[in-house]
Design a protein around this motif. Structure first.
Motif, PDB file in Angstrom:
ATOM      1  N   VAL A 111       0.841  -1.204   0.000  1.00  0.00           N
ATOM      2  CA  VAL A 111       0.000   0.000   0.000  1.00  0.00           C
ATOM      3  C   VAL A 111       0.875   1.251   0.000  1.00  0.00           C
ATOM      4  CG1 VAL A 111      -1.618   1.347   1.425  1.00  0.00           C
ATOM      5  CG2 VAL A 111      -2.032  -1.081   1.008  1.00  0.00           C
ATOM      6  N   LEU A 112       1.933   1.262   0.812  1.00  0.00           N
ATOM      7  CA  LEU A 112       2.866   2.395   0.835  1.00  0.00           C
ATOM      8  C   LEU A 112       3.509   2.582  -0.531  1.00  0.00           C
ATOM      9  CD1 LEU A 112       4.409   4.539   2.564  1.00  0.00           C
ATOM     10  CD2 LEU A 112       6.159   2.785   2.836  1.00  0.00           C
ATOM     11  N   ALA A 113       3.913   1.503  -1.167  1.00  0.00           N
ATOM     12  CA  ALA A 113       4.518   1.588  -2.501  1.00  0.00           C
ATOM     13  C   ALA A 113       3.512   2.106  -3.522  1.00  0.00           C
ATOM     14  CB  ALA A 113       5.053   0.219  -2.920  1.00  0.00           C
ATOM     15  N   ALA A 114       2.262   1.666  -3.417  1.00  0.00           N
ATOM     16  CA  ALA A 114       1.230   2.147  -4.342  1.00  0.00           C
ATOM     17  C   ALA A 114       0.962   3.636  -4.140  1.00  0.00           C
ATOM     18  CB  ALA A 114      -0.051   1.342  -4.162  1.00  0.00           C
ATOM     19  N   LEU A 115       0.958   4.083  -2.877  1.00  0.00           N
ATOM     20  CA  LEU A 115       0.785   5.518  -2.608  1.00  0.00           C
ATOM     21  C   LEU A 115       1.963   6.327  -3.156  1.00  0.00           C
ATOM     22  CD1 LEU A 115      -0.646   5.408   1.023  1.00  0.00           C
ATOM     23  CD2 LEU A 115      -1.865   6.025  -1.077  1.00  0.00           C
ATOM     24  N   ALA A 116       3.166   5.796  -3.008  1.00  0.00           N
ATOM     25  CA  ALA A 116       4.341   6.478  -3.568  1.00  0.00           C
ATOM     26  C   ALA A 116       4.257   6.518  -5.090  1.00  0.00           C
ATOM     27  CB  ALA A 116       5.622   5.770  -3.122  1.00  0.00           C
ATOM     28  N   ALA A 117       3.776   5.451  -5.703  1.00  0.00           N
ATOM     29  CA  ALA A 117       3.622   5.430  -7.159  1.00  0.00           C
ATOM     30  C   ALA A 117       2.563   6.431  -7.605  1.00  0.00           C
ATOM     31  CB  ALA A 117       3.256   4.027  -7.635  1.00  0.00           C
ATOM     32  N   ALA A 118       1.492   6.568  -6.833  1.00  0.00           N
ATOM     33  CA  ALA A 118       0.447   7.531  -7.183  1.00  0.00           C
ATOM     34  C   ALA A 118       0.955   8.966  -7.063  1.00  0.00           C
ATOM     35  CB  ALA A 118      -0.774   7.318  -6.290  1.00  0.00           C
TER      36      ALA A 118
END
Length: 179
Positions: free
Chosen positions: A28-35
Motif C-alpha cells: 500500500v505504501l509503494a502504491a501511494l508512492a507510485a500515485a
C-alpha cells in the motif's frame, strides 16, 4: 497447472507472525508512492531519459512495487502462523517514539532549541528507565552538547523559541542565535 504449482512452490518460505500485515502495508505504501510520483518527480523532456530528475525515483518506486508484490505472493503462499496480533502490537509500541519526536518538533518553536532538547532528552531518558540523578544529568549534558554541535559548531539555522522573548534584551539575541 503443474507449471503454476511449481512456480508457487519456488516462492514457498517460512512465514513469521505479522508477515501478511507487513506485506500489505508495504505494498500500500509503494502504491501511494507510485500515485504521488507524477507530481513529485518530474520528467522535463530536455535530457536523456536516465538523466531526468524523475528517473531514479521511478526506479526506486518501481522496485518497491515489484518486490513488495513478490513479498505479498510469498507471504500468501506460506502457511499461517499464530501470533499475528501480538506481533503487530509489538510493532505498534515503537510508534510511541514517533509520538515523542512529534511532540519535540512542535515544542521547539515555543521552548527554543536548547530548553526543548534538554527537556526532551531528560524526559525520554526517564521514560526509558534511566532515573538516577547521574543518568538524567548525563542526558542533559548530552542535549547541551547536541545543541552546541548543531547550532554553534555547524551553524544550523533554527528559529528562536517564543520563550526567549521574556529574556532581558542583552541575553535575548545571544540565546536566539546560539541556543
Amino acid at each position: 497447472m503443474i507449471r503454476i504449482l511449481s512456480f508457487l512452490a519456488m516462492f514457498r518460505r517460512e512465514r513469521r507472525p505479522g508477515d501478511l500485515v507487513f506485506a500489505v502495508a508495504f505494498l500500500v505504501l509503494a502504491a501511494l508512492a507510485a500515485a504521488a510520483l507524477p507530481s513529485q518527480a518530474k520528467f522535463l523532456g530536455n535530457k536523456e531519459f536516465v538523466s531526468e530528475p524523475g528517473f531514479w525515483p521511478l526506479i526506486g518506486v518501481g522496485m518497491m512495487l515489484l518486490f513488495g508484490g513478490f513479498h505479498l505472493i510469498t507471504t500468501l503462499n506460506a502457511p499461517r502462523l499464530p501470533g499475528r496480533l501480538k506481533e503487530v502490537l509489538l510493532w505498534g509500541r515503537s510508534l510511541e517514539y514517533v509520538a515523542w519526536f512529534v511532540v519535540y518538533v512542535f515544542a521547539v518553536p515555543y521552548l527554543g532549541y536548547l530548553p526543548g532538547t534538554v527537556a526532551f532528552a531528560v524526559a525520554l531518558s526517564a521514560r526509558l528507565g534511566f532515573r538516577s540523578w547521574q543518568e538524567l544529568g548525563l542526558a542533559a549534558v548530552f542535549a547541551v552538547a547536541v545543541v552546541l554541535v548543531f547550532k554553534t559548531g555547524l551553524g544550523v539555522k533554527l528559529p528562536g523559541g517564543a520563550i526567549y522573548q521574556y529574556l532581558p534584551p542583552s541575553l535575548r539575541s545571544t540565546f536566539m542565535v546560539n541556543f
